[in-house]
Design a protein around this motif. Structure first.
Motif, short mmCIF file in Angstrom:
data_model
loop_
_atom_site.label_atom_id
_atom_site.label_comp_id
_atom_site.label_asym_id
_atom_site.label_seq_id
_atom_site.Cartn_x
_atom_site.Cartn_y
_atom_site.Cartn_z
N ASP A 103 -6.92 41.51 10.45
CA ASP A 103 -6.03 40.47 9.94
C ASP A 103 -4.63 41.02 9.73
O ASP A 103 -4.43 41.93 8.94
CB ASP A 103 -6.58 39.89 8.63
N HIS A 106 0.47 37.77 9.20
CA HIS A 106 0.58 36.33 9.44
C HIS A 106 -0.68 35.58 9.01
O HIS A 106 -0.69 34.36 9.03
CB HIS A 106 0.85 36.07 10.92
N GLN A 107 -1.73 36.28 8.61
CA GLN A 107 -3.00 35.62 8.30
C GLN A 107 -3.25 35.45 6.81
O GLN A 107 -4.39 35.27 6.40
CB GLN A 107 -4.15 36.41 8.94
N TYR A 108 -2.20 35.46 6.01
CA TYR A 108 -2.43 35.37 4.58
C TYR A 108 -2.01 34.05 3.96
O TYR A 108 -2.08 33.87 2.77
CB TYR A 108 -1.75 36.55 3.85
N THR A 111 -3.48 27.91 4.94
CA THR A 111 -4.14 27.30 6.09
C THR A 111 -4.73 28.37 7.01
O THR A 111 -5.75 28.14 7.64
CB THR A 111 -3.17 26.41 6.89
N ARG A 112 -4.09 29.52 7.08
CA ARG A 112 -4.59 30.58 7.95
C ARG A 112 -5.96 31.07 7.47
O ARG A 112 -6.85 31.32 8.27
CB ARG A 112 -3.58 31.73 7.98
N LYS A 113 -6.10 31.21 6.16
CA LYS A 113 -7.39 31.64 5.60
C LYS A 113 -8.47 30.62 5.94
O LYS A 113 -9.59 31.00 6.32
CB LYS A 113 -7.27 31.83 4.09
N ASP A 115 -8.47 28.62 8.53
CA ASP A 115 -8.73 28.75 9.96
C ASP A 115 -9.66 29.93 10.23
O ASP A 115 -10.56 29.84 11.06
CB ASP A 115 -7.43 28.95 10.74
N ASP A 116 -9.42 31.06 9.54
CA ASP A 116 -10.27 32.24 9.71
C ASP A 116 -11.70 31.95 9.29
O ASP A 116 -12.65 32.33 9.97
CB ASP A 116 -9.73 33.42 8.91
N ARG A 119 -13.34 29.90 11.95
CA ARG A 119 -13.68 30.74 13.10
C ARG A 119 -14.92 31.58 12.80
O ARG A 119 -15.83 31.68 13.63
CB ARG A 119 -12.48 31.64 13.43
#
Length: 160
Positions: A103, A106-108, A111-113, A115-116, A119
């Motif tokens: 990670d 950009h993954q913090y 919405t990114r969390k 999305d992760d 996935r």
């Protein structure tokens, strides 16, 4: 009466050159003059991914040959309802698989969390767990090594 032989087809000048073989391994598309880290003929999206690859190689060498692991960086897979996904690493061993995601910063976001997690849920539907490693932990290669060893042992080699 015998039919005349057909003429031979015309060939391109480079007819002896083999067609490039498509591969899903390390399928990092290059944009313009971007330079991605490359090792063992594999392309990685970041230095953090390269650091994890090198740790995985060390852990691979620690294992006995009869219980080793295979490392697939950026291998593409078609999932039923999620399209094509390319996890950072797929690791196989003992008849099992696990996904490793590195990670980045950009993954913090919120919405990114989400999305992760979505996935990860798609992989769990295939009975494949996900191990996540924060990119900050890759600057000191010994820091994530113990955790990665423990997580791989748990997901690939522990009794079910």
């Amino acid at each position: 009466m015998e039919a005349a032989p057909r003429p031979l087809p015309s060939l391109a000048k480079d007819w002896r050159q083999p067609e490039p073989t498509p591969t899903n391994q390390a399928r990092r598309e290059r944009r313009g003059d971007e330079v991605y880290p490359t090792v063992d003929g594999l392309v990685f999206a970041s230095r953090a991914e390269l650091a994890v690859y090198q740790l995985l190689q060390e852990l691979q060498r620690e294992r006995l040959p009869q219980s080793t692991v295979a490392i697939w960086p950026l291998a593409a897979a078609k999932l039923r309802d999620a399209g094509v996904r390319s996890p950072d690493f797929t690791v196989l061993g003992n008849g099992r698989a696990t996904i490793i995601e590195v990670d980045g910063p950009h993954q913090y976001g919120r919405t990114r969390k989400a999305d992760d997690e979505d996935r990860d849920r798609h992989w769990l539907r295939c009975s494949i767990p996900t191990i996540r490693i924060a990119h900050e932990h890759t600057t000191n290669p010994t820091a994530p090594k113990g955790r990665l060893r423990e997580d791989l042992t748990r997901t690939l080699f522990s009794p079910r």
